[in-house]
Scaffold this motif. Structure first.
Motif, PDB file in Angstrom:
ATOM      1  N   GLY A  33      34.057  36.256  39.391  1.00 46.10           N
ATOM      2  CA  GLY A  33      35.351  37.010  39.762  1.00 46.10           C
ATOM      3  C   GLY A  33      36.776  35.914  40.501  1.00 46.10           C
ATOM      4  O   GLY A  33      37.904  36.197  39.202  1.00 46.10           O
ATOM      5  N   PRO A  34      36.472  34.501  40.195  1.00 48.40           N
ATOM      6  CA  PRO A  34      37.816  33.880  40.543  1.00 48.40           C
ATOM      7  C   PRO A  34      37.978  33.626  38.709  1.00 48.40           C
ATOM      8  O   PRO A  34      39.307  33.394  39.501  1.00 48.40           O
ATOM      9  CB  PRO A  34      37.236  32.556  41.876  1.00 48.40           C
ATOM     10  N   ALA A  35      37.695  33.152  38.204  1.00 51.63           N
ATOM     11  CA  ALA A  35      37.723  32.914  36.643  1.00 51.63           C
ATOM     12  C   ALA A  35      38.532  33.780  36.079  1.00 51.63           C
ATOM     13  O   ALA A  35      39.757  33.245  35.986  1.00 51.63           O
ATOM     14  CB  ALA A  35      36.375  32.372  36.117  1.00 51.63           C
ATOM     15  N   LEU A  36      38.353  35.477  36.439  1.00 50.10           N
ATOM     16  CA  LEU A  36      39.042  36.138  36.093  1.00 50.10           C
ATOM     17  C   LEU A  36      40.677  36.592  36.499  1.00 50.10           C
ATOM     18  O   LEU A  36      41.439  36.249  36.098  1.00 50.10           O
ATOM     19  CB  LEU A  36      38.304  37.354  35.819  1.00 50.10           C
ATOM     20  N   GLY A  37      40.926  36.610  38.215  1.00 45.93           N
ATOM     21  CA  GLY A  37      41.775  36.115  38.756  1.00 45.93           C
ATOM     22  C   GLY A  37      42.770  35.206  38.893  1.00 45.93           C
ATOM     23  O   GLY A  37      43.720  35.575  38.600  1.00 45.93           O
ATOM     24  N   ALA A  38      42.069  33.706  38.320  1.00 46.84           N
ATOM     25  CA  ALA A  38      42.785  33.194  38.354  1.00 46.84           C
ATOM     26  C   ALA A  38      43.882  32.661  36.456  1.00 46.84           C
ATOM     27  O   ALA A  38      45.197  32.843  37.243  1.00 46.84           O
ATOM     28  CB  ALA A  38      42.552  31.756  38.909  1.00 46.84           C
ATOM     29  N   SER A  39      42.872  33.427  36.056  1.00 45.99           N
ATOM     30  CA  SER A  39      43.458  33.209  35.068  1.00 45.99           C
ATOM     31  C   SER A  39      44.523  34.205  34.461  1.00 45.99           C
ATOM     32  O   SER A  39      45.514  33.842  33.845  1.00 45.99           O
ATOM     33  CB  SER A  39      42.453  33.610  33.995  1.00 45.99           C
ATOM     34  N   GLY A  40      44.237  35.421  35.128  1.00 46.09           N
ATOM     35  CA  GLY A  40      44.928  36.749  35.135  1.00 46.09           C
ATOM     36  C   GLY A  40      47.017  36.470  35.699  1.00 46.09           C
ATOM     37  O   GLY A  40      47.470  37.015  35.655  1.00 46.09           O
ATOM     38  N   VAL A  41      46.304  36.083  37.444  1.00 48.10           N
ATOM     39  CA  VAL A  41      47.456  35.239  37.238  1.00 48.10           C
ATOM     40  C   VAL A  41      48.451  34.142  36.586  1.00 48.10           C
ATOM     41  O   VAL A  41      49.463  34.778  36.477  1.00 48.10           O
ATOM     42  CB  VAL A  41      47.283  34.372  38.867  1.00 48.10           C
ATOM     43  N   VAL A  42      48.130  33.895  36.223  1.00 47.56           N
ATOM     44  CA  VAL A  42      48.370  32.156  35.268  1.00 47.56           C
ATOM     45  C   VAL A  42      49.024  32.819  34.379  1.00 47.56           C
ATOM     46  O   VAL A  42      50.178  33.188  33.938  1.00 47.56           O
ATOM     47  CB  VAL A  42      47.430  31.396  34.814  1.00 47.56           C
ATOM     48  N   VAL A  43      48.559  33.579  33.465  1.00 55.55           N
ATOM     49  CA  VAL A  43      48.869  34.992  32.200  1.00 55.55           C
ATOM     50  C   VAL A  43      49.900  35.784  32.735  1.00 55.55           C
ATOM     51  O   VAL A  43      50.560  35.795  31.963  1.00 55.55           O
ATOM     52  CB  VAL A  43      47.031  35.652  32.161  1.00 55.55           C
TER      53      VAL A  43
END
Length: 505
Positions: A81-91
């Motif tokens: 979950g954190p990996a998806l969320g953090a990458s989504g924010v940067v993208v």
């Protein structure tokens, strides 16, 4: 004895496949769209593409390696979950970050670009080892699980590449693609957290960040009127000439069009083209012309007006630019100008031999001529479609040592009997007191002699300030430059950057 806390269920087969497929696809979407975001500032060159691809592959390798190590030490349920969320924010923030950096701190752009590619790429690539760890319940099925998820990830990357290149970029602005992808990744993070019973404040912060990023992107510098398949395009009105319009592609001035007076030629190199053509052919005589590259159709409009009956066929690869020509720059003499959305070299191949009086080369991709239009083989095709008395004129751009321009002149001398070069005196080595600055150069090639004195007189009459050189002087200027071929055409390496931000079409 107290009950042990229940362990969240691992992802099922379909959920695991969806996570791996989606994260792998997202990496390739970000990579391809990043090229579009960077092109206005770094140019769509081999170096830019190599940098983006290299960073993306580094991110994939780093994420896979570190993801596997971390998955053996930390419960993967806590990581996906954190990996998806953090990458989504940067993208989602990538368009804002890159465009703002390019506007206010250009030297930092490569570093910021590397970060916006490396961080989400590594985090998303780590999802596969996380999921693989959760799906491995027996050593007996290790090969099956690893092979299946590896195949799903590769298929996801393929779908992400094809979907972006053939569908998304042609229909949506690149900022919308990244904002939408970022939102999907954050939503995926929320769903994973909900299933693993780990909803947290971080998820709410991530969603709020994506929303804020969406709003801020609308006010970021670097916007454009339209995003085509190849360019960020704008049409800018000339405050000093009511009918004047400038077509700007990826921040570069490509064309100037007077929508009421097609004979008005603002850019110096277009006046040089007109000087050559008006000298080489009888005044007012209609021509059969082929134009490799269209831009704002400035020169085809000029020929149609000054030489009634001229038929111009234009090969323009960007259908979005053609649409802008029709909608914002006026239809012009549309019955005399046939525009085909096609690659210039493929368009040449479709033409009959000895079918054109004139071929005009004026195609640009990023900051220079696409390499496959510069080679001996391409120029032989130009020679094939020209009549015996036909003429080839082309706009070249180079700076610094002018290594590309010299190589292109050397290439032309392999194909045509007579070659001449027109440009600023310093760039042609005709002014010993001035260092070459580079910019536009016009090359002329034919199998009939080039009337250099007459062309020079026409250049002077149009107040270009340019000179023409040919014969031994041009051979000395070209030096030992190596001709370009389909097998050897390092155009991106030969070119020096266009610092003026102008191609001038």
């Amino acid at each position: 004895m107290a009950d042990e806390p229940s362990r969240p269920p691992g992802p099922g087969h379909r959920a695991a496949a969806a996570l791996v497929f989606g994260s792998s696809a997202a990496v390739l979407v970000v990579e391809i769209v990043a090229l579009r975001l960077l092109a206005p500032y770094l140019g769509l060159t081999l170096e830019t593409s190599t940098m983006v691809i290299g960073i993306a592959l580094t991110a994939i390798a780093l994420g896979s390696w570190l993801g596997g190590r971390v998955a053996d030490q930390v419960d993967p349920h806590r990581l996906i979950g954190p990996a998806l969320g953090a990458s989504g924010v940067v993208v989602a923030l990538t368009p804002l970050l890159l465009r703002t950096t390019a506007e206010w701190a250009p030297p930092m752009l490569p570093l910021v670009a590397a970060g916006t590619l490396l961080v989400p790429g590594a985090l998303l690539s780590a999802v596969t080892p996380f999921v693989t760890k959760l799906r491995l319940t027996s050593l007996a099925e290790t090969g099956t699980v690893v092979g299946r998820l590896s195949g799903v990830g590769t298929f996801g990357a393929i779908v992400g590449t094809v979907l972006t290149g053939f569908v998304l970029v042609s229909r949506l602005p690149v900022s919308s693609i990244l904002l939408g992808l970022g939102a999907l990744l954050v939503i995926g993070s929320v769903l994973v957290g909900w299933r693993a019973r780990r909803w947290s404040r971080a998820s709410a912060v991530a969603l709020a960040t994506v929303v804020a990023g969406s709003l801020a992107t609308a006010f970021a510098p670097g916007g454009c009127d339209a995003e085509t398949r190849y360019h960020c395009a704008q049409v800018v009105a000339d405050p000093e000439r009511p009918a004047g319009r400038t077509l700007v592609l990826d921040g570069l001035r490509h064309s100037y069009v007077d929508v009421e007076d097609p004979t008005y030629l603002k850019f110096g190199y277009v006046r040089a083209l007109a000087s050559v053509v008006d000298t080489a052919f009888p005044t007012g005589a209609p021509l059969a012309a082929h134009h490799i590259g269209g831009g704002g159709l400035t020169f085809p409009r000029y020929l149609a007006t000054t030489r009634p009956g001229t038929r111009s066929l234009v090969s323009e690869i960007d259908g979005g630019v053609v649409r802008i020509d029709r909608e914002q720059l006026g239809p012009g003499t549309s019955t005399a100008i046939d525009v085909r959305v096609e690659d210039g070299r493929l368009g040449l191949e479709r033409l009959d031999a000895d079918s054109r009086d004139l071929v005009v080369g004026d195609a640009f991709g990023g900051v220079g001529v696409p390499w496959h239009l510069t080679t001996t083989e391409a120029l032989r095709d130009v020679r094939r479609v020209l009549e015996d008395e036909g003429l080839y004129v082309a706009n070249l751009i180079d700076h610094g040592k002018l290594a590309f321009a010299r190589a292109e002149v050397a290439t032309l001398t392999e194909v045509f009997a007579y070659v001449a070069l027109i440009g600023a005196p310093a760039d042609l080595g005709l002014d010993p007191d001035a260092a070459p600055e580079g910019g536009n150069l016009v090359v002329v090639a034919s199998d009939r002699p080039v009337d250099a004195p007459a062309i020079q007189q026409a250049l002077d009459a149009r107040e270009t300030g340019w000179r023409i050189t040919t014969g031994d002087a041009l051979a000395a200027w070209t030096g030992a430059a190596r001709p370009l071929t389909d097998d050897y055409a390092p155009v991106d390496q030969l070119l020096q950057p266009n610092r003026s931000r102008t191609t001038g079409r």
